[in-house]
Design a protein around this motif. Structure first.
Motif, PDB file in Angstrom:
ATOM      1  N   LEU A  84       0.859  -1.185   0.000  1.00 35.62           N
ATOM      2  CA  LEU A  84       0.000   0.000   0.000  1.00 35.62           C
ATOM      3  C   LEU A  84       0.897   1.237   0.000  1.00 35.62           C
ATOM      4  O   LEU A  84       1.843   1.323   0.783  1.00 35.62           O
ATOM      5  CB  LEU A  84      -0.904   0.025   1.234  1.00 35.62           C
ATOM      6  N   ALA A  85       0.614   2.187  -0.883  1.00 34.07           N
ATOM      7  CA  ALA A  85       1.436   3.394  -0.989  1.00 34.07           C
ATOM      8  C   ALA A  85       0.555   4.589  -1.301  1.00 34.07           C
ATOM      9  O   ALA A  85      -0.577   4.440  -1.784  1.00 34.07           O
ATOM     10  CB  ALA A  85       2.497   3.222  -2.071  1.00 34.07           C
ATOM     11  N   ASN A  86       1.084   5.766  -1.043  1.00 35.61           N
ATOM     12  CA  ASN A  86       0.369   7.002  -1.314  1.00 35.61           C
ATOM     13  C   ASN A  86       0.988   7.661  -2.553  1.00 35.61           C
ATOM     14  O   ASN A  86       0.545   7.435  -3.668  1.00 35.61           O
ATOM     15  CB  ASN A  86       0.440   7.921  -0.089  1.00 35.61           C
ATOM     16  N   PHE A  87       2.049   8.452  -2.400  1.00 35.67           N
ATOM     17  CA  PHE A  87       2.786   9.015  -3.527  1.00 35.67           C
ATOM     18  C   PHE A  87       4.115   8.305  -3.738  1.00 35.67           C
ATOM     19  O   PHE A  87       4.752   8.458  -4.772  1.00 35.67           O
ATOM     20  CB  PHE A  87       3.051  10.505  -3.318  1.00 35.67           C
ATOM     21  N   LEU A 103      -1.166  -7.550  -4.981  1.00 36.01           N
ATOM     22  CA  LEU A 103      -1.894  -6.286  -5.114  1.00 36.01           C
ATOM     23  C   LEU A 103      -1.011  -5.119  -4.689  1.00 36.01           C
ATOM     24  O   LEU A 103      -0.337  -5.177  -3.667  1.00 36.01           O
ATOM     25  CB  LEU A 103      -3.147  -6.296  -4.234  1.00 36.01           C
ATOM     26  N   ILE A 104      -1.055  -4.051  -5.499  1.00 33.34           N
ATOM     27  CA  ILE A 104      -0.510  -2.745  -5.109  1.00 33.34           C
ATOM     28  C   ILE A 104      -1.711  -1.823  -4.939  1.00 33.34           C
ATOM     29  O   ILE A 104      -2.459  -1.590  -5.892  1.00 33.34           O
ATOM     30  CB  ILE A 104       0.446  -2.182  -6.167  1.00 33.34           C
ATOM     31  N   GLY A 105      -1.895  -1.321  -3.743  1.00 36.66           N
ATOM     32  CA  GLY A 105      -3.004  -0.421  -3.466  1.00 36.66           C
ATOM     33  C   GLY A 105      -2.505   0.992  -3.277  1.00 36.66           C
ATOM     34  O   GLY A 105      -1.549   1.230  -2.532  1.00 36.66           O
ATOM     35  N   VAL A 106      -3.128   1.932  -3.966  1.00 35.81           N
ATOM     36  CA  VAL A 106      -2.743   3.343  -3.867  1.00 35.81           C
ATOM     37  C   VAL A 106      -3.828   4.074  -3.087  1.00 35.81           C
ATOM     38  O   VAL A 106      -5.008   3.988  -3.436  1.00 35.81           O
ATOM     39  CB  VAL A 106      -2.562   3.975  -5.261  1.00 35.81           C
ATOM     40  N   THR A 107      -3.425   4.812  -2.063  1.00 37.83           N
ATOM     41  CA  THR A 107      -4.398   5.484  -1.204  1.00 37.83           C
ATOM     42  C   THR A 107      -4.811   6.841  -1.771  1.00 37.83           C
ATOM     43  O   THR A 107      -5.114   7.775  -1.024  1.00 37.83           O
ATOM     44  CB  THR A 107      -3.829   5.669   0.216  1.00 37.83           C
ATOM     45  N   ARG A 108      -4.817   6.961  -3.094  1.00 36.31           N
ATOM     46  CA  ARG A 108      -5.292   8.147  -3.802  1.00 36.31           C
ATOM     47  C   ARG A 108      -6.147   7.672  -4.972  1.00 36.31           C
ATOM     48  O   ARG A 108      -6.235   6.478  -5.244  1.00 36.31           O
ATOM     49  CB  ARG A 108      -4.121   8.974  -4.342  1.00 36.31           C
ATOM     50  N   SER A 109      -6.736   8.620  -5.691  1.00 29.89           N
ATOM     51  CA  SER A 109      -7.576   8.235  -6.826  1.00 29.89           C
ATOM     52  C   SER A 109      -6.755   7.950  -8.081  1.00 29.89           C
ATOM     53  O   SER A 109      -7.237   7.300  -9.001  1.00 29.89           O
ATOM     54  CB  SER A 109      -8.602   9.330  -7.130  1.00 29.89           C
ATOM     55  N   PRO A 130     -10.584   6.024  -5.005  1.00 26.54           N
ATOM     56  CA  PRO A 130     -11.333   7.214  -5.423  1.00 26.54           C
ATOM     57  C   PRO A 130     -12.279   7.667  -4.322  1.00 26.54           C
ATOM     58  O   PRO A 130     -12.827   6.861  -3.577  1.00 26.54           O
ATOM     59  CB  PRO A 130     -12.104   6.711  -6.651  1.00 26.54           C
ATOM     60  N   GLY A 131     -12.433   8.948  -4.204  1.00 30.42           N
ATOM     61  CA  GLY A 131     -13.401   9.467  -3.236  1.00 30.42           C
ATOM     62  C   GLY A 131     -12.839   9.749  -1.866  1.00 30.42           C
ATOM     63  O   GLY A 131     -13.554  10.234  -0.993  1.00 30.42           O
ATOM     64  N   ARG A 132     -11.556   9.523  -1.649  1.00 32.72           N
ATOM     65  CA  ARG A 132     -11.014   9.737  -0.310  1.00 32.72           C
ATOM     66  C   ARG A 132     -11.072  11.211   0.087  1.00 32.72           C
ATOM     67  O   ARG A 132     -11.155  11.544   1.262  1.00 32.72           O
ATOM     68  CB  ARG A 132      -9.569   9.243  -0.248  1.00 32.72           C
TER      69      ARG A 132
END
Length: 350
Positions: A84-87, A103-109, A130-132
């Motif tokens: 899980l990553a953000n930027f 899985l790679i999950g991005v905490t942004r849209s 999306p929608g965070r």
């Protein structure tokens, strides 16, 4: 020993302290309930806000491969099921190192920080959140509308003393009955519209990528951009910045605005001809503007926008709130749960 390993790659925006807060940990507990171990890897330690802003902008433009992979992430991803990553960049080297990675999950849209093609080749799913920013940005947008049109910031007694009049004293109005034009009617634009209806506003919206029924369901009148600019008392921008939308709000479009209309941008500065907007504001051809995003951040000293008397300017903080980590993690963790349960992802990129 846990069945799954999740590596949470924190950075200067989604910080270690934020993900360790009780509300964020309560969401991560859902993964622990599925017998997942969570390992934290920190990137960009000690960075300033301006360093991160410059970096994030570069990530969005060039992707992850321009950056050296984090050595600790390379080590931890070897036996990880999920990253899980953000930027923070997740490039080919990281993906290749993750032999078990699912899985790679991005905490942004957006997933500009992930090498999507490398993930596809390796059979690794990529999901986004999306929608965070829906609630914080929609709240902030309406706050900016009121702050500028009702002079809340410029009437601050501590800053300016006991002022009587403001530049828009002749046309200060309640939001009730005002026409709000929303450019970009995605999830944030629709949420802004929903909240503004409670104020008694009329909504017109422009988004060429959505079917007519979306506008009908949301109680908005679908219009072309030029009509939106002509009829709106407030114009609020919520489109994504792409090659097709860059400069969407052009000098020609700004010239169509009512002389007492207000312009609000909590999306991206690149959507707007900022020189034309500053010129219109300086000449009082429009009522005012409330801006949270700028072509260059921070705004350079001596920039003409800083001398204007009809603007409310804030330092790119519309999405910032104390529970943003929890809001972001809630969306992406739901897809991790789906993956671990063998269910289809709700927000896949690949």
């Amino acid at each position: 020993m846990a069945t799954y390993k999740v590596v949470l790659f924190v950075d200067s925006s989604l910080t270690y302290d934020k993900v360790m807060a009780p509300d964020a940990q309560a969401i991560l507990d859902r993964l622990r309930d599925l017998d997942a171990e969570i390992v934290y890897v920190e990137d960009q330690k000690g960075w300033t806000r301006s360093q991160f802003t410059e970096y994030a902008s570069k990530v969005e433009k060039v992707g992850p491969e321009e950056f050296e992979p984090n050595p600790e992430l390379l080590e931890q991803v070897v036996d990880a099921d999920v990253v899980l990553a953000n930027f923070a960049p997740v490039g080919k080297a990281v993906i290749d190192a993750g032999k078990k990675l699912k899985l790679i999950g991005v905490t942004r849209s957006g997933a500009e920080n992930v090498n999507i093609e490398a993930a596809k080749e390796a059979g690794v799913h990529v999901a986004v959140a999306p929608g965070r920013l829906v609630e914080p940005v929609s709240d902030y947008t309406i706050g900016m509308m009121i702050a500028e049109s009702r002079n809340i910031a410029r009437m601050n007694i501590q800053d300016h003393g006991w002022l009587g009049d403001a530049p828009n004293v002749g046309y200060i109005k309640s939001l009730k009955g005002q026409t709000i034009g929303i450019i970009g009617f995605g999830i944030i634009g629709r949420r802004v519209a929903e909240k503004l209806r409670a104020f008694g506003c009329n909504i017109v919206a422009y988004d060429p990528f959505l079917p007519d029924e979306v506008f009908e369901q949301e109680g908005a009148r679908k219009v072309e951009l030029d009509e939106l600019m002509e009829v709106s008392d407030f114009v609020s921008v919520h489109a994504r910045l792409t090659k097709d939308t860059e400069g969407l709000v052009s000098a020609e479009m700004i010239a169509k605005m009512k002389p007492h209309a207000f312009f609000v941008n909590t999306a991206r500065a690149g959507l707007v001809d900022m020189d034309a907007l500053v010129e219109a504001l300086a000449a009082h051809k429009i009522g005012g503007a409330a801006l949270d995003v700028f072509t260059e951040e921070p705004i350079p000293e001596g920039h003409p926008i800083l001398a204007l008397d009809n603007v409310t300017l804030t330092p790119h903080r519309a999405g910032n709130c104390s529970n943003l980590a929890a809001l972001s993690l809630d969306i992406i963790v739901s897809d991790v749960e789906r993956l671990l349960k063998g269910e289809p992802l709700a927000h896949p990129k690949c």
